[in-house]
Design an enzyme around this catalytic site. Structure first.
Site, PDB file in Angstrom:
ATOM      1  N   ASP A 198       0.863  -1.184   0.000  1.00 32.28           N
ATOM      2  CA  ASP A 198       0.000   0.000   0.000  1.00 32.28           C
ATOM      3  C   ASP A 198       0.903   1.239   0.000  1.00 32.28           C
ATOM      4  O   ASP A 198       2.126   1.125   0.128  1.00 32.28           O
ATOM      5  CB  ASP A 198      -0.855  -0.062   1.272  1.00 32.28           C
ATOM      6  CG  ASP A 198      -2.045   0.881   1.233  1.00 32.28           C
ATOM      7  OD1 ASP A 198      -2.227   1.576   0.226  1.00 32.28           O
ATOM      8  OD2 ASP A 198      -2.785   0.918   2.241  1.00 32.28           O
TER       9      ASP A 198
ATOM     10  N   GLU B  63       2.566   5.261  -3.795  1.00 35.43           N
ATOM     11  CA  GLU B  63       2.555   6.313  -4.852  1.00 35.43           C
ATOM     12  C   GLU B  63       3.864   7.075  -4.923  1.00 35.43           C
ATOM     13  O   GLU B  63       4.238   7.448  -6.039  1.00 35.43           O
ATOM     14  CB  GLU B  63       1.375   7.257  -4.584  1.00 35.43           C
ATOM     15  CG  GLU B  63       0.014   6.609  -4.730  1.00 35.43           C
ATOM     16  CD  GLU B  63      -0.357   5.692  -3.559  1.00 35.43           C
ATOM     17  OE1 GLU B  63       0.222   5.871  -2.477  1.00 35.43           O
ATOM     18  OE2 GLU B  63      -1.186   4.812  -3.743  1.00 35.43           O
TER      19      GLU B  63
ATOM     20  N   ASP C  23      -9.116   3.866  -1.568  1.00 30.07           N
ATOM     21  CA  ASP C  23     -10.009   4.181  -0.452  1.00 30.07           C
ATOM     22  C   ASP C  23     -11.327   4.777  -0.912  1.00 30.07           C
ATOM     23  O   ASP C  23     -11.566   5.975  -0.782  1.00 30.07           O
ATOM     24  CB  ASP C  23      -9.284   5.122   0.519  1.00 30.07           C
ATOM     25  CG  ASP C  23      -8.037   4.462   1.093  1.00 30.07           C
ATOM     26  OD1 ASP C  23      -7.914   3.218   0.953  1.00 30.07           O
ATOM     27  OD2 ASP C  23      -7.193   5.168   1.662  1.00 30.07           O
TER      28      ASP C  23
END
Ligand code: NAG
Length: 963
Positions: free
Chosen positions: A528, A531, A604
């Site tokens: 996760d 980015e 999300d």
């Protein structure tokens, strides 16, 4: 903002939306994007607009292999600056167009393609370039008459098919590669003798093209962050048009419709261009061009005769405007902050060709572990080993199948990944073994930020190896994330790779480096925040002037960053066991190529009907872009969905290639067993249906892994000529199975309107009711009460399922199959079934079963049969054409020799059979009269049930149904 969207915002905002749009830049807040859009505005206003870039005709050099040529390009604005053009034709007809600055002050980032491409593409040796006075051209296609033409002045690249323009680069003259320059001392305004400013007689001669001022060339401040921009301006603008193609799809990830709404031109749907800049957007909008977690810069254009596409291998911040100059054509304008021009033109001409061409470039999706197609139960957080055990127990008590339990960040002591919090997880290996005892797996999270404490061995080793990301001054970069003050591994540094692999070893290594000895090979990984997400960084990420391995700035490589991380985790899990087992790695951030390393999800999302609906479109867009193994969090990450919404979300989620429920730490627990009736049974039935259909999903994944065809497919892919359905994105097909589903995503719905394309009948999956074929598709209204899912089988399909509920998918291995044979108007049907061990890579060595299933009318008999497909399709049996021989009775096939077919249901037979035999043996059957497949009426179809007809799924068989 456009009227429609601001209206939507007003309605939705007070209730649920809390996205902080101000955390992310708009086009007008970034100098390079302002410059790009301003260029386009100037061009639009000037009827005499002409691109300043031209090919120096005398410089054209055709390579000895004939497939490529190189030429010098110059700009009339800057005659002293040199550019080089390089055009190549690949074996499959893909045309690669590259342009870079030559002998510039610096080097532009040119490595995006090398990370994205699965291998160096083979070039076509039979190309013949013809150099004329005004252009250089070559025929690149066979029967289709595809031609690539590079016009010299101005520079323009056009792909023609049958003499018609299909793809045009720089047709509108918006190409601009800002060359590197030195930062001149600011010019003093010239002052005349009387003290007034002198008006220059010749205004800036480049202003018509570049504008009057140097907008944000050397430094840019946004909110509290200043980007030092040491390289100065280096943006790249390019227009790409698709004449005669009215729909464009692709460029995930955006929460928007599949057929991309316009962002420019009159009455555009959005005002902001689509942005590609991987971002952790808190509570993102359900209808927006804002950038999300991943970027795949591939775009397809489609019309009833043709599909074409482009892959723009760029990894810096990129904005894309989309417009339709007329209803039949599409225009796009790409503006990127840095990088070279490296565009691959995909000539099509069919959707299947496009996916093959894109797959040849960036690789097909990896064939996932079979268990990873089951149901994944996640939550932030299952708080202890006992919690995990009791969740598992509750699933088993309620007979709800599940394959994987997930642990979010709280398993790790102080969010130091690889270190269990022993207060709550005192026995991680025993806990995992308790889960594995039911043939299940665990997935736990490992993020790229490392807590900066020397007592954390992973951080300490990263410091010693010198593999952490650096600031612009070459110091260790420090930022804020879950673990507090953190550092980030720089996966561009190859030195990090072996070390990272070592961390996942379950036994202590000899070199004394940290290994995760209290985990097992049943623990798989969730990557996760890659980015990367950095709480106190600009736009919640890394400063653009940070330096990566090789000296590249973060701005150059940002969109690739997340892919490198999930790749290394994938490689690590693969290296963990010998022989290797198929890893499962879930990534949030991605780029073109990420499909080779696992699955993604849409981040999300919110527990709202809008997010449920747009999640389907986002997953479809991802499937088109080569990344089939994708899904949205069932139930929505944020919020507390009511039971109806949750039930509908499960019914939608089971049709997503990746099927996981997840929830935020502040939400109420919502595992399916907690629901009251009737919701609990509805959800249980939905999950069981997913498991019944695993043979269909796995077969679709095999096809995706070797052909690049998406696992779930929108209408234009399956019925490319049916214009009425080009924009449909709320119903879709599962692989080549012939299954069409329309998940219900509206509150209170009791019926659904479904478009049934083509001229064949469609059968309701559950009731078998037939909707007669129409000559050109039809729309039907069907009941869709809360327990009902609009799911249809196209006449002409054979669907293999396994109908016995089990606790987890590996326990279904030896369960018998059921076949649904949905006849078409000619009383025929076909299907496929692919099976392998689901966990190892032995399928790459021919250890699998791949069957063709057929029903064919021969005189007054319907012959139903199964034969091996691999022997005659060796080249596409497994990815990479590695297989040179295949034995239908291989060792794997032998292990499932005893797996039988327990029932065959044949729908739409023209009349009652006189007998049903397999060889000489009479089979047991029941026939219920009804409507035949060829009838022009709706109703209950005729149904023939054959009991226990086939004793071995892995062998050839034939059944005769005499009418
Ligand atoms: C993936 O990792 C391997 C080495 O482990 C490396 O050779 C390859 O270039 C990497 N690819 C990407 C896209 O990161």
């Amino acid at each position: 903002m456009r009227a429609v969207s601001s209206l939507l915002l007003l309605v939705a905002l007070p209730a649920v939306l809390a996205v902080k749009t101000e955390d992310f830049k708009t086009c007008s807040q970034q100098a390079f994007c302002r410059r790009g859009r301003a260029l386009s505005e100037r061009a639009e206003k000037d009827p005499l607009w002409k691109s300043p870039y031209s090919v120096v005709a005398s410089s054209v050099v055709i390579d000895s292999d004939h497939a490529s040529f190189a030429a010098a390009v110059k700009s009339s604005l800057y005659p002293e600056i040199k550019f080089g053009l390089d055009v190549k034709v690949h074996e499959d007809g893909v045309v690669r167009v590259k342009m870079d600055e030559v002998d510039g002050l610096r080097k532009r980032y040119d490595e995006a393609a090398s990370w994205a491409l699965v291998k160096e593409p083979k070039i076509n040796p039979n190309i013949k370039w013809t150099v004329g006075k005004q252009d250089i051209r070559a025929s690149v296609g066979g029967a289709d008459d595809v031609e690539i033409v590079v016009a010299f002045e101005p520079l323009k690249v056009t792909l023609f098919r049958n003499g018609k323009e299909q793809v045009v680069l720089n047709g509108l003259g918006l190409l601009h590669m800002e060359h590197f320059r030195t930062k001149d001392a600011p010019k003093e305004p010239e002052v005349g003798e009387d003290g007034t400013q002198v008006v220059l007689e010749t205004p800036n001669p480049r202003a018509w093209f570049e504008g009057d001022e140097e907008d944000g060339y050397w430094e840019e401040t946004w909110r509290s962050w200043t980007d030092s921009k040491p390289k100065g301006p280096e943006s790249l603008s390019l227009d790409i048009s698709f004449p005669n193609h009215g729909h464009v799809y692709g460029i995930p990830q955006h929460a928007t419709r599949l057929s991309l709404p316009t962002t420019a031109g009159e009455n555009s749907y959005y005002d902001e261009p689509y942005r590609l800049w991987n971002s952790d957007v808190f509570e993102y909008l359900a209808d927006s061009t804002m950038s999300l977690y991943g970027s795949i810069p591939v775009l397809y254009a489609h019309n009833a005769e043709s599909t074409v596409g482009i892959f723009n291998a760029i990894s810096s911040d990129t904005y894309i405007d989309v417009a339709h100059p007329d209803t039949k054509s599409s225009f796009t304008h790409w503006v990127s902050e840095s990088g070279i021009l490296d565009v691959f033109i995909l000539p099509g001409p069919t959707p299947a060709d496009i996916f093959k061409q894109f797959g040849n470039l960036v690789g097909n999706p990896a064939l996932p572990a079979h268990w990873s197609l089951g149901y994944h139960q996640c939550r932030w957080n299952y708080v202890s080993s006992e919690d995990v055990r009791s969740v598992q127990k509750r699933f088993d008590e309620e007979d709800i199948p599940v394959d994987v339990f997930w642990l979010d960040i709280e398993y790790a002591e102080d969010h130091k990944y690889f270190i269990w919090d022993k207060k709550t997880f005192p026995d991680p290996v025993e806990m995992t073994n308790d889960v594995s005892a039911n043939a299940r797996k665990m997935v736990v999270i490992v993020d790229p930020h490392l807590k900066r404490v020397t007592s954390y061995p992973v951080y300490k080793e990263a410091v010693e190896l010198d593999v952490l990301s650096k600031t612009k001054d070459n110091n260790e970069y420090e930022g804020w994330c879950w673990s507090g003050s953190s550092a980030w591994v720089d996966f561009f540094n190859p030195k990090s790779w072996d070390w990272w692999k070592g961390l996942f070893k379950t036994t202590q290594s000899k070199n004394g480096k940290y290994a995760w000895t209290d985990s097992t090979s049943d623990v798989h990984i969730w990557n996760d925040m890659n980015e990367p997400s950095i709480f106190n960084g600009p736009e919640i990420s890394m400063p653009r002037d940070n330096i990566h391995y090789g000296g590249w700035e973060h701005r150059d490589v940002h969109n690739i960053n997340g892919m490198l991380f999930s790749n290394q985790t994938w490689q690590a899990l693969k290296a963990r066991t010998d022989p290797p087992q198929r890893p499962f790695v879930l990534t949030r951030s991605f780029y073109a190529g990420s499909q080779r390393f696992g699955a993604m999800w849409t981040g999300d999302n919110l527990g709202t009907w809008e997010h449920m609906a747009v999640g389907i479109k986002m997953v479809l867009a991802n499937n088109l872009a080569g990344f089939s193994f994708s899904g949205s969090d069932v139930g929505g990450f944020f919020g507390n969905p009511d039971p109806e919404m949750l039930a509908r979300w499960y019914q939608a989620g089971i049709f997503s290639p990746f099927f996981r429920a997840h929830a935020h730490i502040d939400t109420k627990r919502r595992e399916p067993y907690l629901l009251d009736e009737p919701y609990k049974s509805i959800v249980k039935d939905a999950i069981r249906l997913r498991y019944n259909m695993l043979p269909v999903w796995y077969t679709a994944f095999r096809e995706a892994s070797t052909t690049g065809l998406p696992v779930i497919r929108p209408h234009f892919v399956v019925f490319p000529q049916d214009e009425s359905a080009f924009a449909i994105d709320d119903q879709f097909f599962i692989g080549s199975s012939g299954l069409l589903v329309k998940p219900v995503t509206e509150k209170g719905a009791t019926k659904a309107s479904v478009y049934l394309p083509g001229n064949q009948p469609w059968y309701d999956y559950f009731t078998h009711r037939i909707h007669a074929g129409a000559s050109k598709g039809r729309t039907v209204d069907v009941v869709a009460e809360l327990h009902q899912i609009p799911l249809f089988i196209r006449g002409g399909s054979i669907i293999a399922t396994k109908e016995r509920p089990r606790r987890s998918s590996p326990l279904m291995k030896f369960d018998p199959y059921t076949l649904r044979v949905a006849l078409d108007q000619d009383q025929s049907a076909q299907g496929e079934l692919y099976v392998d061990d689901g966990v190892t890579f032995s399928h790459e060595k021919g250890q699998f079963v791949w069957r063709s299933l057929k029903a064919q009318k021969q005189g007054e008999t319907i012959k139903l049969s199964s034969h091996d497909l691999a022997s005659t399709n060796l080249a596409v049996a497994v990815d990479g054409a590695a297989l040179t021989k295949y034995n239908p009775s291989n060792n794997f096939a032998k292990t499932i020799e005893s797996v039988r077919i327990e029932e065959i249901v044949i729908l739409g037979l023209a009349s009652k059979p006189s007998r049903v035999i397999a060889g000489k043996e009479q089979l047991e059957w029941d026939f219920y009269p009804g409507v035949a497949a060829s009838a022009k009426e709706d109703g209950a179809p005729s149904q023939l049930f054959i009991k226990n007809p086939v004793s071995s799924i892995s062998q050839d068989w034939e059944i005769s149904i005499d009418l």
